[in-house]
Design an enzyme around this catalytic site. Structure first.
Site, PDB file in Angstrom:
ATOM      1  CB  ILE A   1      -0.989   0.021   1.194  1.00  0.00           C
ATOM      2  CG1 ILE A   1      -0.255   0.070   2.521  1.00  0.00           C
ATOM      3  CG2 ILE A   1      -1.946  -1.135   1.130  1.00  0.00           C
ATOM      4  CD1 ILE A   1      -1.192   0.254   3.700  1.00  0.00           C
ATOM      5  CG  ASP A   2       4.346   1.748   2.389  1.00  0.00           C
ATOM      6  OD1 ASP A   2       3.276   2.012   2.949  1.00  0.00           O
ATOM      7  OD2 ASP A   2       5.352   1.340   2.996  1.00  0.00           O
TER       8      ASP A   2
END
Length: 554
Positions: free
Chosen positions: A296-297
């Site tokens: 998700i980064d």
């Protein structure tokens, strides 16, 4: 097809463990060597991560392109098995009936269906022709910003395949932390495998450790099993960090008869997948290892975005809106929201842009001062005096220079970060309400339990003489444990399908991603050389600064 040495030429030394090295150590070595990008060469004010180029050579452009094609040529089964025979693809959407085990009359093929991808199809990696190195976000190869075309392999089903479906045993493994969309990818890998005619599909429980721990039995997967798993967050297979030796994983794959492995994970997980791919080649095993980037980064190189990112940004809006309401409703209220992002601040930047409620956005890529005339605290004073309240969004990896450094690492070898949110809260607050999501017992029912803790502090904005009522919100686990939104659902669907297409086409040691809105196959070493970071001179960061109105805190 090119040889293996032609297919991969990594930018940095990768932990390609083919001699029984421990996978956890392999991942730790990768993290040590790739925590930050290699130092850029500066040529006439241009930052470049390319190998040294002699621009006085009249043929430098063609040599650069040749080197690029060599590095981005993806490994294929025929690199090792030169006599490997291809067969007509069993994937054809003209045929609606299930493929039987007998394959009566040979492998079904429909020559009039034009849904296959040609092996020579390519996608343009860079689409902006910068005219000057001083343009915002300019990525130039030479001082004149010469346009050099860089093409990568287009993803999708091929007309010829290199595995007979009845001989395939496919395995899926999810590693690292949770991420919205894991179940969506699992679901579409299984569905697409069944369309090809694969009958033996299994899930490996709890990451790479599922290959070695005897009490963790593989899970049989069918369309019926996975039909509705995308309706909930988490991973049907479970996740974990670290793992056994690479040789032990490949031993387990041989014992189980696995000849297709789909690995869902981030940079470290992909380093492990590349090690498995190389060990299989060393043993001359006809195995396809395909990665699907999960973080998700959004810190995977060369890709528009990774699955889970859009959902994380959307879910962060709830936390930001809560912080805004709390700050706006209090006398001298300040809301602080800490979001995920160890080395890349993409979630914080995009969440700030999306909300329109953030006054200060702090990310790891842009250093800042807390104190002094140009510090964050001074600007907070200005905001309190002019607006009456303020909202700060900070990425977890930002401002680590203000915190005490430790040598502690987690199971994946990541350095344990200090809590910059708590530090900022303590710097600002008079009586601070520290809000942390500590448990979500039932993600399927979306039940969320909060624990509130009150921490009195002595600083009380002493430096600027203004009391503040601070609310600190850390929604980390709430964000990553939810189900994928519609945008990520589509991305996960296509990534899962293309992962299977790549494996049947005979590719291995590759990952699938989206590049300039098109889906591509990339060699794993090229996407894990170092984390993708925000360029402080990029237009997107400038847009964020325009939205927040914050000054330069350096």
């Amino acid at each position: 097809m090119a040889t293996l040495s032609q297919a991969i030429a990594p930018k940095v030394s990768l932990p390609l463990v083919s001699d029984g090295g421990h996978l956890a150590k392999s991942l730790a070595l990768w993290r040590h060597s790739t925590r930050t990008p290699p130092k850029s060469r500066v040529v006439a004010g241009i930052k470049s991560h390319s190998p040294a180029i002699d621009f006085t050579d009249p043929d430098w452009k063609s040599k650069f392109q040749s080197d690029f094609e060599r590095r981005f040529n993806i490994p294929h089964i025929t690199d090792v098995f030169e006599d490997a025979a291809s067969i007509p693809s069993t994937f054809c959407l003209k045929m609606r009936t299930p493929i039987t085990e007998d394959f009566v009359g040979g492998y079904p093929s429909d020559e009039v269906w034009h849904g296959y991808i040609n092996n020579n199809d390519r996608v343009l990696l860079k689409t902006i022709h910068f005219s000057s190195p001083t343009s915002a976000g300019a990525e130039c190869i030479d001082p004149n910003c010469t346009w050099v075309e860089q093409w990568v392999h287009r993803a999708g089903p091929r007309e010829k395949i290199y595995f007979k479906p009845e001989e395939v045993k496919a395995a899926i493994v999810t590693c690292g932390g949770l991420c919205p969309g894991l179940n969506d990818v699992i679901r579409h890998i299984v569905i697409t495998l069944e369309i090809y005619g694969v009958k033996k599909i299994v899930g490996i429980p709890y990451g790479y450790r599922g290959f070695s721990e005897k009490e963790l039995a593989e899970m049989r997967l069918t369309r019926k099993v996975v039909q509705n798993i995308h309706l909930s967050g988490g991973s049907l297979l479970g996740v974990s960090r670290g793992g056994p030796e690479t040789s032990a994983i490949v031993d387990s794959m041989e014992e189980r008869g696995i000849n297709m492995l789909f690995v869902l994970g981030g940079n470290g997980t992909h380093a492990g997948a590349n090690a498995i791919h190389n060990e299989c080649r060393r043993r001359r095993l006809k195995v396809a290892v395909v990665g699907v980037p999960k973080t998700i980064d959004n810190d995977i190189l060369l890709m528009d975005k990774t699955f889970g990112f859009d959902t994380a940004v959307e879910e962060a809006q709830r936390a930001i809106n809560s912080a805004y309401i709390e700050a706006h409703s209090a006398y001298h209220g300040i809301g602080i929201v800490k979001l995920m992002g160890r080395s890349s601040g993409y979630i914080a930047m995009h969440a700030s842009l999306a909300s329109g409620q953030i006054d200060i956005c702090l990310i790891p890529e842009v250093p800042f001062h807390l104190h002094g005339p140009h510090g964050v605290l001074q600007h907070l004073k200005y905001l309190i005096e002019t607006k009456g309240s303020a909202v700060v969004c900070i990425a977890e990896g930002a401002g680590q220079n203000f915190l005490k450094k430790t040598n502690a690492t987690d199971a994946s070898g990541n350095i344990v970060l200090g809590d910059i949110g708590v530090h900022l809260q303590q710097e600002v607050g008079d009586l601070c309400f520290y809000v942390v999501l500590i448990d979500t017992h039932d993600f399927r029912m979306l039940k969320v339990n909060f624990t509130f803790k009150i921490f009195p502090t002595k600083k009380c904005f002493k430096e600027i003489g203004i009391p503040a009522d601070v609310k600190y919100i850390d929604p980390t686990y709430m964000i990553r444990a939810c189900r994928a939104n519609a945008s990520d659902g589509i991305l996960c669907t296509v990534l899962g399908q293309n992962a299977v297409h790549g494996a049947f086409a005979g590719y291995s040691g590759i990952t699938v991603g989206i590049c300039n809105t098109h889906y591509v196959y990339l060699p794993i070493p090229e996407v894990i050389s170092y984390p993708r970071l925000i360029d402080p001179n990029s237009r997107m960061w400038h847009r964020c600064l325009t939205s927040t109105g914050q000054p330069d805190f350096e």
